[in-house]
Write a protein that holds these residues in place. Structure first.
Motif, PDB file in Angstrom:
ATOM      1  N   ALA A  34      56.731   1.355  82.808  1.00 10.13           N
ATOM      2  CA  ALA A  34      55.438   1.402  82.113  1.00 10.13           C
ATOM      3  C   ALA A  34      54.919  -0.010  81.849  1.00 10.13           C
ATOM      4  O   ALA A  34      53.722  -0.275  81.998  1.00 10.13           O
ATOM      5  CB  ALA A  34      55.578   2.185  80.809  1.00 10.13           C
ATOM      6  N   SER A  94      64.035   2.026  84.381  1.00  9.37           N
ATOM      7  CA  SER A  94      63.836   2.808  83.159  1.00  9.37           C
ATOM      8  C   SER A  94      62.337   3.086  82.969  1.00  9.37           C
ATOM      9  O   SER A  94      61.485   2.353  83.482  1.00  9.37           O
ATOM     10  CB  SER A  94      64.360   2.041  81.951  1.00  9.37           C
ATOM     11  OG  SER A  94      63.499   0.943  81.682  1.00  9.37           O
ATOM     12  N   GLU A  95      62.040   4.132  82.177  1.00 10.96           N
ATOM     13  CA  GLU A  95      60.635   4.462  81.873  1.00 10.96           C
ATOM     14  C   GLU A  95      59.908   3.268  81.286  1.00 10.96           C
ATOM     15  O   GLU A  95      58.793   2.937  81.670  1.00 10.96           O
ATOM     16  CB  GLU A  95      60.609   5.580  80.818  1.00 10.96           C
ATOM     17  CG  GLU A  95      60.464   6.947  81.372  1.00 10.96           C
ATOM     18  CD  GLU A  95      60.281   7.979  80.273  1.00 10.96           C
ATOM     19  OE1 GLU A  95      60.236   7.638  79.071  1.00 10.96           O
ATOM     20  OE2 GLU A  95      60.204   9.165  80.642  1.00 10.96           O
ATOM     21  N   GLU A  96      60.548   2.625  80.300  1.00 10.66           N
ATOM     22  CA  GLU A  96      59.930   1.484  79.607  1.00 10.66           C
ATOM     23  C   GLU A  96      59.595   0.364  80.582  1.00 10.66           C
ATOM     24  O   GLU A  96      58.490  -0.175  80.578  1.00 10.66           O
ATOM     25  CB  GLU A  96      60.915   0.916  78.574  1.00 10.66           C
ATOM     26  CG  GLU A  96      61.022   1.709  77.312  1.00 10.66           C
ATOM     27  CD  GLU A  96      60.053   1.197  76.257  1.00 10.66           C
ATOM     28  OE1 GLU A  96      60.085  -0.012  75.977  1.00 10.66           O
ATOM     29  OE2 GLU A  96      59.277   2.012  75.734  1.00 10.66           O
ATOM     30  N   LEU A 134      52.659   7.958  82.843  1.00 10.36           N
ATOM     31  CA  LEU A 134      53.876   7.826  83.656  1.00 10.36           C
ATOM     32  C   LEU A 134      54.771   9.056  83.480  1.00 10.36           C
ATOM     33  O   LEU A 134      55.272   9.614  84.460  1.00 10.36           O
ATOM     34  CB  LEU A 134      54.596   6.541  83.248  1.00 10.36           C
ATOM     35  CG  LEU A 134      55.892   6.176  83.971  1.00 10.36           C
ATOM     36  CD1 LEU A 134      55.934   4.673  84.230  1.00 10.36           C
ATOM     37  CD2 LEU A 134      57.101   6.555  83.140  1.00 10.36           C
ATOM     38  N   ARG A 135      54.925   9.490  82.228  1.00  6.87           N
ATOM     39  CA  ARG A 135      55.774  10.666  81.985  1.00  6.87           C
ATOM     40  C   ARG A 135      55.177  11.913  82.636  1.00  6.87           C
ATOM     41  O   ARG A 135      55.894  12.722  83.227  1.00  6.87           O
ATOM     42  CB  ARG A 135      55.960  10.878  80.480  1.00  6.87           C
ATOM     43  CG  ARG A 135      56.901   9.847  79.893  1.00  6.87           C
ATOM     44  CD  ARG A 135      57.068  10.021  78.399  1.00  6.87           C
ATOM     45  NE  ARG A 135      58.045   9.066  77.896  1.00  6.87           N
ATOM     46  CZ  ARG A 135      58.022   8.555  76.665  1.00  6.87           C
ATOM     47  NH1 ARG A 135      57.070   8.902  75.818  1.00  6.87           N
ATOM     48  NH2 ARG A 135      58.952   7.704  76.296  1.00  6.87           N
ATOM     49  N   GLU A 136      53.838  12.036  82.516  1.00  7.56           N
ATOM     50  CA  GLU A 136      53.179  13.195  83.130  1.00  7.56           C
ATOM     51  C   GLU A 136      53.355  13.174  84.643  1.00  7.56           C
ATOM     52  O   GLU A 136      53.647  14.186  85.269  1.00  7.56           O
ATOM     53  CB  GLU A 136      51.675  13.168  82.816  1.00  7.56           C
ATOM     54  CG  GLU A 136      51.339  13.759  81.471  1.00  7.56           C
ATOM     55  CD  GLU A 136      49.858  13.590  81.136  1.00  7.56           C
ATOM     56  OE1 GLU A 136      49.527  13.803  79.969  1.00  7.56           O
ATOM     57  OE2 GLU A 136      49.064  13.232  82.030  1.00  7.56           O
ATOM     58  N   LEU A 183      52.321   4.782  79.392  1.00  6.52           N
ATOM     59  CA  LEU A 183      53.605   5.485  79.244  1.00  6.52           C
ATOM     60  C   LEU A 183      53.406   7.005  79.307  1.00  6.52           C
ATOM     61  O   LEU A 183      54.177   7.716  79.957  1.00  6.52           O
ATOM     62  CB  LEU A 183      54.269   5.068  77.926  1.00  6.52           C
ATOM     63  CG  LEU A 183      55.670   5.607  77.668  1.00  6.52           C
ATOM     64  CD1 LEU A 183      56.661   5.139  78.736  1.00  6.52           C
ATOM     65  CD2 LEU A 183      56.185   5.170  76.293  1.00  6.52           C
ATOM     66  N   ILE A 184      52.346   7.487  78.657  1.00  9.01           N
ATOM     67  CA  ILE A 184      52.064   8.932  78.682  1.00  9.01           C
ATOM     68  C   ILE A 184      51.760   9.385  80.114  1.00  9.01           C
ATOM     69  O   ILE A 184      52.295  10.383  80.605  1.00  9.01           O
ATOM     70  CB  ILE A 184      50.877   9.277  77.732  1.00  9.01           C
ATOM     71  CG1 ILE A 184      51.322   9.120  76.281  1.00  9.01           C
ATOM     72  CG2 ILE A 184      50.360  10.694  77.985  1.00  9.01           C
ATOM     73  CD1 ILE A 184      50.184   9.130  75.270  1.00  9.01           C
ATOM     74  N   ASP A 214      55.642  11.528  86.474  1.00  8.04           N
ATOM     75  CA  ASP A 214      57.050  11.767  86.839  1.00  8.04           C
ATOM     76  C   ASP A 214      57.333  13.266  86.836  1.00  8.04           C
ATOM     77  O   ASP A 214      57.960  13.797  87.749  1.00  8.04           O
ATOM     78  CB  ASP A 214      57.991  11.116  85.818  1.00  8.04           C
ATOM     79  CG  ASP A 214      58.207   9.629  86.084  1.00  8.04           C
ATOM     80  OD1 ASP A 214      57.635   9.108  87.048  1.00  8.04           O
ATOM     81  OD2 ASP A 214      58.960   9.014  85.295  1.00  8.04           O
ATOM     82  N   GLY A 215      56.868  13.950  85.785  1.00  5.33           N
ATOM     83  CA  GLY A 215      57.132  15.384  85.636  1.00  5.33           C
ATOM     84  C   GLY A 215      56.489  16.163  86.769  1.00  5.33           C
ATOM     85  O   GLY A 215      57.111  17.048  87.363  1.00  5.33           O
TER      86      GLY A 215
END
Ligand code: DC
Length: 206
Positions: free
Chosen positions: A137, A132-134, A160-162, A157-158, A164-165
């Motif tokens: 992170a 999972s993202e959490e 990681l999302r960037e 977390l930010i 991943d995208g």
């Protein structure tokens, strides 16, 4: 035997790949380290990771035996690696050395984003490691803090999302589970459980 281990940032793929290499007596290549080293060279030359020509030149002159582990593991190097790795010229420059490593006699374990899809579509075993993202992170945050970096969980977390995208959204060799890869979700596993599960997948596939 060629083992391909792919997955997003901090999924556990690097730890799993190293453990599989030790268990089966195979050499291991962390292909993310190549992109990180290119990114560090670009930054140190004062260039922008978004500059495709500068990034490709750095990739073409990369010496994989001279990668400085201390420099490539920072959060900044990870972000820049994700940017340089989207340039097709960079990917082309690094492709053959990964293929050569994989196809050495006896086999190898490689981990990255496109090993099962592009570098070794012929791999004997393919794992796609997720979490999972959490969970990812938190893992990356504690890794960076243990290395002495001052960075908050929210920032990790930010990033990681960037990442991943960007890694999944790029046109050339995006992060993708190969059709014949076995997915391993490590969200609720500790390191030992994840490694045991990965070994079981390899043994079943052999
Ligand atoms: O696995 P890592 O976090 O060290 O990888 C850093 C970046 O390198 C990642 O965000 C995307 C890129 N990468 C890639 O594009 N293809 C690979 N096979 C490995 C890494």
């Amino acid at each position: 035997m060629i083992i391909a281990v792919d997955g997003p940032m901090a999924s556990g793929k690097g730890t799993i790949a190293r453990a599989l290499a030790a268990k089966f007596g195979l050499p291991h290549m962390d292909t993310g380290a190549l992109y990180r080293a290119v990114a560090v060279d670009v930054l140190e030359a004062g260039a922008n990771p978004k500059d495709a020509a500068a990034a490709e030149a750095a990739a073409r002159s990369l010496d994989p035996d001279a990668i400085d582990e201390a420099k490539i593991r920072s959060a900044g190097a990870g972000v820049a690696a994700s940017i340089v790795s989207a340039h097709s010229g960079v990917r082309a420059a690094l492709k053959q050395l990964q293929k050569d490593f994989a196809h050495r006699e006896g086999g190898a374990v490689l981990d990255g984003r496109d090993i099962g899809t592009i570098i070794c579509p012929d791999a004997d075993v393919k794992l796609f490691v997720t979490a999972s993202e959490e969970a990812r992170a938190w893992r990356r945050h504690s890794e960076l803090v243990n290395r002495g970096e001052v960075i908050g969980f929210d920032q990790v977390l930010i990033q990681l999302r960037e990442r991943d995208g960007r890694d999944a959204g790029r046109a050339d060799a995006p992060l993708l589970k190969a059709d014949d890869a076995v997915e391993l979700d490590t969200t609720d596993m500790d390191v030992g459980e994840a490694v045991r599960a990965a070994i079981a997948i390899v043994e079943r596939a052999r």
